[in-house]
Each structure stands twice: as C-alpha cells, then as structure tokens.
Design a protein around this motif. Structure first.
Motif, PDB file in Angstrom:
ATOM      1  N   LEU A   1       0.817  -1.212  -0.052  1.00  0.00           N
ATOM      2  CA  LEU A   1       0.084   0.194   0.055  1.00  0.00           C
ATOM      3  C   LEU A   1       0.813   1.214  -0.156  1.00  0.00           C
ATOM      4  CD1 LEU A   1      -2.496  -1.133   2.608  1.00  0.00           C
ATOM      5  CD2 LEU A   1      -3.242  -0.749   0.370  1.00  0.00           C
ATOM      6  N   LEU A   2       1.961   1.241   0.807  1.00  0.00           N
ATOM      7  CA  LEU A   2       2.710   2.494   1.083  1.00  0.00           C
ATOM      8  C   LEU A   2       3.729   2.553  -0.297  1.00  0.00           C
ATOM      9  CD1 LEU A   2       3.639   1.888   4.636  1.00  0.00           C
ATOM     10  CD2 LEU A   2       2.162   3.685   3.865  1.00  0.00           C
ATOM     11  N   ASP A   3       4.199   1.393  -0.754  1.00  0.00           N
ATOM     12  CA  ASP A   3       4.565   1.431  -2.168  1.00  0.00           C
ATOM     13  C   ASP A   3       4.017   2.143  -3.185  1.00  0.00           C
ATOM     14  OD1 ASP A   3       7.187   0.311  -1.096  1.00  0.00           O
ATOM     15  OD2 ASP A   3       6.704  -1.607  -2.177  1.00  0.00           O
ATOM     16  N   ALA A   4       2.674   1.904  -3.184  1.00  0.00           N
ATOM     17  CA  ALA A   4       1.620   2.453  -4.203  1.00  0.00           C
ATOM     18  C   ALA A   4       1.674   4.089  -3.949  1.00  0.00           C
ATOM     19  CB  ALA A   4       0.442   1.730  -4.243  1.00  0.00           C
TER      20      ALA A   4
ATOM     21  N   VAL B   1      -0.585  14.367  -0.937  1.00  0.00           N
ATOM     22  CA  VAL B   1      -0.863  12.908  -0.588  1.00  0.00           C
ATOM     23  C   VAL B   1      -1.952  12.137  -1.212  1.00  0.00           C
ATOM     24  CG1 VAL B   1      -0.949  11.210   1.313  1.00  0.00           C
ATOM     25  CG2 VAL B   1       0.679  12.995   1.581  1.00  0.00           C
ATOM     26  N   HIS B   2      -1.787  11.172  -1.908  1.00  0.00           N
ATOM     27  CA  HIS B   2      -2.918  10.499  -2.513  1.00  0.00           C
ATOM     28  C   HIS B   2      -3.902  11.174  -3.658  1.00  0.00           C
ATOM     29  CE1 HIS B   2      -5.914   7.075  -2.192  1.00  0.00           C
ATOM     30  NE2 HIS B   2      -6.675   8.050  -1.893  1.00  0.00           N
ATOM     31  N   ARG B   3      -3.168  12.209  -4.138  1.00  0.00           N
ATOM     32  CA  ARG B   3      -3.616  13.245  -5.014  1.00  0.00           C
ATOM     33  C   ARG B   3      -4.126  12.523  -6.117  1.00  0.00           C
ATOM     34  NH1 ARG B   3      -1.096  18.660  -7.558  1.00  0.00           N
ATOM     35  NH2 ARG B   3      -2.643  18.967  -9.044  1.00  0.00           N
ATOM     36  N   GLY B   4      -5.485  12.517  -6.516  1.00  0.00           N
ATOM     37  CA  GLY B   4      -6.106  11.983  -7.688  1.00  0.00           C
ATOM     38  C   GLY B   4      -6.264  10.663  -7.843  1.00  0.00           C
ATOM     39  N   ALA B   5      -6.291   9.964  -6.352  1.00  0.00           N
ATOM     40  CA  ALA B   5      -6.398   8.574  -6.478  1.00  0.00           C
ATOM     41  C   ALA B   5      -7.885   8.233  -5.640  1.00  0.00           C
ATOM     42  CB  ALA B   5      -5.208   8.028  -5.626  1.00  0.00           C
ATOM     43  N   THR B   6      -8.200   7.068  -5.849  1.00  0.00           N
ATOM     44  CA  THR B   6      -9.420   6.437  -4.789  1.00  0.00           C
ATOM     45  C   THR B   6      -8.721   5.529  -4.105  1.00  0.00           C
ATOM     46  OG1 THR B   6     -11.895   5.994  -4.676  1.00  0.00           O
ATOM     47  CG2 THR B   6     -10.263   4.977  -6.554  1.00  0.00           C
ATOM     48  N   SER B   7      -9.396   5.151  -3.006  1.00  0.00           N
ATOM     49  CA  SER B   7      -8.724   4.028  -2.214  1.00  0.00           C
ATOM     50  C   SER B   7      -8.756   2.951  -3.075  1.00  0.00           C
ATOM     51  CB  SER B   7      -9.968   3.668  -1.000  1.00  0.00           C
ATOM     52  OG  SER B   7     -10.037   4.902   0.002  1.00  0.00           O
ATOM     53  N   GLN B   8      -9.505   2.505  -3.929  1.00  0.00           N
ATOM     54  CA  GLN B   8      -9.483   1.161  -4.772  1.00  0.00           C
ATOM     55  C   GLN B   8      -8.295   1.070  -5.614  1.00  0.00           C
ATOM     56  OE1 GLN B   8     -12.932   0.057  -6.651  1.00  0.00           O
ATOM     57  NE2 GLN B   8     -12.044  -1.885  -7.679  1.00  0.00           N
ATOM     58  N   ASP B   9      -7.836   2.474  -5.976  1.00  0.00           N
ATOM     59  CA  ASP B   9      -6.671   2.382  -6.788  1.00  0.00           C
ATOM     60  C   ASP B   9      -5.466   1.952  -6.028  1.00  0.00           C
ATOM     61  OD1 ASP B   9      -7.779   3.463  -9.095  1.00  0.00           O
ATOM     62  OD2 ASP B   9      -7.550   5.717  -8.301  1.00  0.00           O
ATOM     63  N   ILE B  10      -5.381   2.340  -4.655  1.00  0.00           N
ATOM     64  CA  ILE B  10      -4.348   1.883  -3.872  1.00  0.00           C
ATOM     65  C   ILE B  10      -4.367   0.630  -3.697  1.00  0.00           C
ATOM     66  CG2 ILE B  10      -2.754   2.505  -1.767  1.00  0.00           C
ATOM     67  CD1 ILE B  10      -2.737   4.467  -4.105  1.00  0.00           C
ATOM     68  N   MET B  11      -5.368  -0.011  -3.085  1.00  0.00           N
ATOM     69  CA  MET B  11      -5.805  -1.429  -2.751  1.00  0.00           C
ATOM     70  C   MET B  11      -5.398  -2.225  -4.033  1.00  0.00           C
ATOM     71  SD  MET B  11      -6.246  -2.254   0.264  1.00  0.00           S
ATOM     72  CE  MET B  11      -6.985  -3.743   0.183  1.00  0.00           C
TER      73      MET B  11
END
Length: 460
Positions: free
Chosen positions: A27-30, A99-109
C-alpha cells in the motif's frame, strides 16, 4: 507472530510475502509511486514527492490499528492516508496537501494487491520450478521400475513409477508455466480516480498513470479496471491449477503409502509422522499437509470468480470480498508446494513391494497382452473368448493361470511362452519413452523425444 495452524497451513516463502506487513508495504509503495509520478509529470515538486516517499516506511504504521480503523470507511486505505498525510505534514505541510492526489482508495488497494501477487507469485514460481526438477529426477531414476497401473482404484495394466512421477512433474510444470504467464502478462497498476476518468488530474491523468505504473514495475493498463476483474480471475485460476497439480501428487502418495499397498513411504526421521495414540504409525505428513492446503483452493477460487460481477464504475462489496480469499489462496498454494517439496525429499520408493503387488492377481492383469498376442492367429473375438474363459476358470476353480491358459490354447502357446507373456516388466509399452519426454533425458536405448513442451502437445 505465528498462529496455531500456521505450521501446517502457512509453510514456505509465500507466507511472509502475504502477511499484514507485506500488504502494508505494498500500500505504501503505491502511495510513494503515485507521489513520484506526480512529480515526474510536473504536478508537484521533486522535494514534495521525496517527503511523501520518505514517510511511506512500513515501520511507522500499525496494521492492526489500521485494520480496526478501516471499519469507518470500509477499507484500510482511508485511515492509512490520514496517518500518512499527518506524518508528511509534520515536516512539509505543503507536500502533505498532495498525498493520495487524484487517487481513490481502490486504486491503492488494487495496485497493492498486484504487488503482493507479483512478489508472492514469483517466490511460488521458484518453488514450483525446483519441485518440478526434483520430480523429473525421480522419474528418470525409476523410468523402468514396474508397478501396478490402477484405474477406478483397481489394478489394471502395469506401468512404471517413472511414468507416474513424470506425470506429476508435467502437471506441475504446466502449472508453473501458466503462473508465469499470469505474472508476466495479466498484472497491471490501477489508477482511475473516483469513477475511472481521472478528471481531477485532467489533462495529465494518462501521463500520471504511465509514470505510476513504470515506478512500480507493473504494466500500464489501457484503462482503469475497477469493475473489470478479469485480472483477478486469471490469478485465481492459475493458483487453483497450482493447488490442483500439487494435490494430485499428494493424493497418489497417500494412497501408495497405505499399509496394504506400501509402494512408497515418507521417511522424515525421528518424531515425524507419528500418532498421538499409536506408536507404530508413520503417517505421510507432508502429503497430508499438501492436501489440507490444496483442498481449500476450489472454494477460494470460486469466491474470486463470483466476485467478478460488479456494479457500474465501483463495486459495493464484491471488490472488498476479494482481499482475504486472494491472500489465502496465495498462502494455500505456497504452502502446498512447499510441503510437496518436503514430501518429495522424504519419499522412499519400494520397487520390491510394487513387484509383489503386481503378482497379487496371479497374472490376470496381463490378460490383455495374451489376447493381443493371439489375435494374428485366432482373430480378436476368438482370442478374447479363450483368454476370458481361461481367466474365469483360474479364478473360480483357484487354478494356476499359466496352466489354465496353456490348456485353453490347445497347443498354440507353451507354458513357458504364456509365463513370459504374463511378465509385467515386459509389458510397459511406451512408459519409459513418455518418461524421457518429460525428463529431457533418453534411456540407454536412445528412445524418447526429450524436452517437449505443452505447445508441442497441442495444449494452450
């Protein structure tokens, strides 16, 4: 920490690559890769990206606490991003805004899941390759060792233990090849934002995706795959095949190790394979443990396949349903293969028992050979009738098969000729040749076509 069942169900290199720490690291690598991709495209500074990446160290976060906090938003990314933002903000408040700009949680998961699968899958593939080589060596050593072939659990015609082990090796080699294909061609980064349009990064969204995927070493997808779960289905199917191939070997070993059969045993040394109540027992623990893992795979695969059906642009529950089954399936496959490697190392083959079991039918299992030998003189129907009648008389009247057949053939074959035809070691057909094709080695007679691949056999 290790759990009560981990000694049996979480063996080998895959387990540590799929635990909470491994998921947290992914998750953190993403998140770190996203920050670096934003900087590469020019949306934030390199310094800001560096501040975010520095804070993406797994030791700063507690996966148990994150798991508990996930109940508030439905996934662990939400509390992780909150903590990550706070940590970045302590040193660089401006960087924290990105931090997390442009992303949604599912992108990272989803991206983290692909990283976990790649890392664990490569370790599994290495184990599979070594296991296949061990089985090929076993097959070569026993290329002409005769044993009963069994159909519907009954003795049929003779085969060789080499051919049996070659079949095991080929099944696992095919599973390894398919797993490699999936790891190479069916993983991909995930980055689409709220509904897969990356509108918040317009017009830079596609460039960020490309940079993000490159940073992670994952393929760039043509478009976000939030509710198109074919990738997960391919992973599940490949892992299910691994478990099936490993379980197939283990099932054979368990059956061959039965007291009444005794053609193989597992010998793991003192304290291995014992019973809590019966001191004499030497159970095939490795094979049993393979089966304990492999038999869980169908249910896990089914869950992942059923989760493919998802709603609109983001799913309500089906995506969430994938996390644990995917993790468990990786662990079960890794554990099954690891246990099977141990089982092959412990395996002892008993050719003398194989030969004794071949003799149990008194030659009846070779009746096909007698019939085939007589066809040129009697024709198939008459040859089959005479041999069948001789076998019936031998069984019902408890008479020696050689004498009975010789009498029924009325001078067509001598008793010495009949006895030779009933020798199981002389009726192995192409078993050694087929073994050589798998092992990549030829026998003393130079037979075999070594090194054939699945594609040459017409398999996909």
């Amino acid at each position: 920490m290790t759990g009560l069942f981990d000694g049996v169900l979480d063996r080998g290199p895959v387990g540590p690559l799929t635990d909470d720490t491994a998921w947290l690291r992914s998750l953190l690598d993403a998140e770190a890769a996203l920050a670096q991709a934003l900087a590469e495209v020019g949306l934030i500074t390199v310094e800001q990206a560096g501040a975010i990446a520095t804070a993406c160290a797994a030791e700063h976060y507690d996966p148990v606490a994150l798991g508990a906090a996930a109940a508030g938003g439905g996934n662990p990314v939400i509390p992780l991003v909150k903590e990550l933002t706070a940590r970045v903000g302590e040193d660089d408040p401006e960087a924290a805004r990105h931090v997390h700009r442009g992303a949604t949680s599912q992108d990272i998961m989803d991206t983290a899941a692909m990283l976990v699968v790649r890392r664990a899958g490569r370790a599994l593939h290495t184990d599979l390759t070594l296991l296949s080589a061990d089985l090929a060596d076993l097959a070569h050593r026993h290329r002409t060792t005769p044993m009963p072939g069994r159909t519907l659990l009954q003795q049929a015609l003779p085969t060789t233990f080499g051919a049996v082990a070659a079949g095991w090796a080929q099944g696992l080699t095919g599973a390894a090849r398919r797993l490699d294909e999936v790891l190479t061609h069916h993983l991909a980064a995930q980055f689409g934002g709220a509904v897969g349009t990356l509108a918040s990064l317009d017009p830079h969204g596609p460039d960020v995706v490309a940079a993000y995927a490159a940073r992670l070493g994952l393929p760039e997808p043509l478009l976000p795959w939030h509710t198109e779960r074919g990738r997960v289905a391919e992973i599940a199917s490949a892992l299910g095949r691994v478990c099936g191939s490993a379980g197939n070997v283990a099932q054979d070993v368990v059956l061959l190790a039965q007291t009444e059969v005794g053609e193989v045993t597992e010998e793991g040394g003192a304290g291995v394979g014992g019973s809590s109540t019966m001191p004499h027992k030497r159970n095939p623990v490795a094979a049993v443990s393979v089966l304990a893992n492999a038999r869980q795979a169908p249910g896990l695969v089914a869950t992942l396949l059923s989760a493919q059906i998802q709603e609109h642009q983001r799913a309500a529950g089906s995506w969430h349903a994938e996390w644990l089954p995917l993790t468990d399936l990786l662990r079960r496959a890794g554990s099954a293969v690891s246990w099977l490697r141990t089982g092959v190392e412990r395996l002892r083959v008993h050719p003398e028992r194989m030969r004794a079991n071949l003799e149990l039918t008194g030659g009846l299992a070779l009746s096909e050979r007698l019939t085939t030998d007589l066809i040129p003189e009697l024709g198939r129907m008459e040859a089959h009738r005479r041999v069948t009648e001789a076998c019936r008389v031998s069984v019902t009247e408890d008479r020696d098969l050689v004498d009975t057949v010789t009498a029924h053939l009325e001078g067509l074959r001598t008793s010495e000729q009949v006895r030779a035809l009933l020798d199981p070691a002389a009726y192995l057909g192409a078993a050694p040749v087929f073994t050589d094709r798998v092992t990549g080695r030829t026998g003393p007679d130079g037979t075999g076509r070594p090194g054939r691949t699945d594609s040459e056999e017409g398999n996909p």
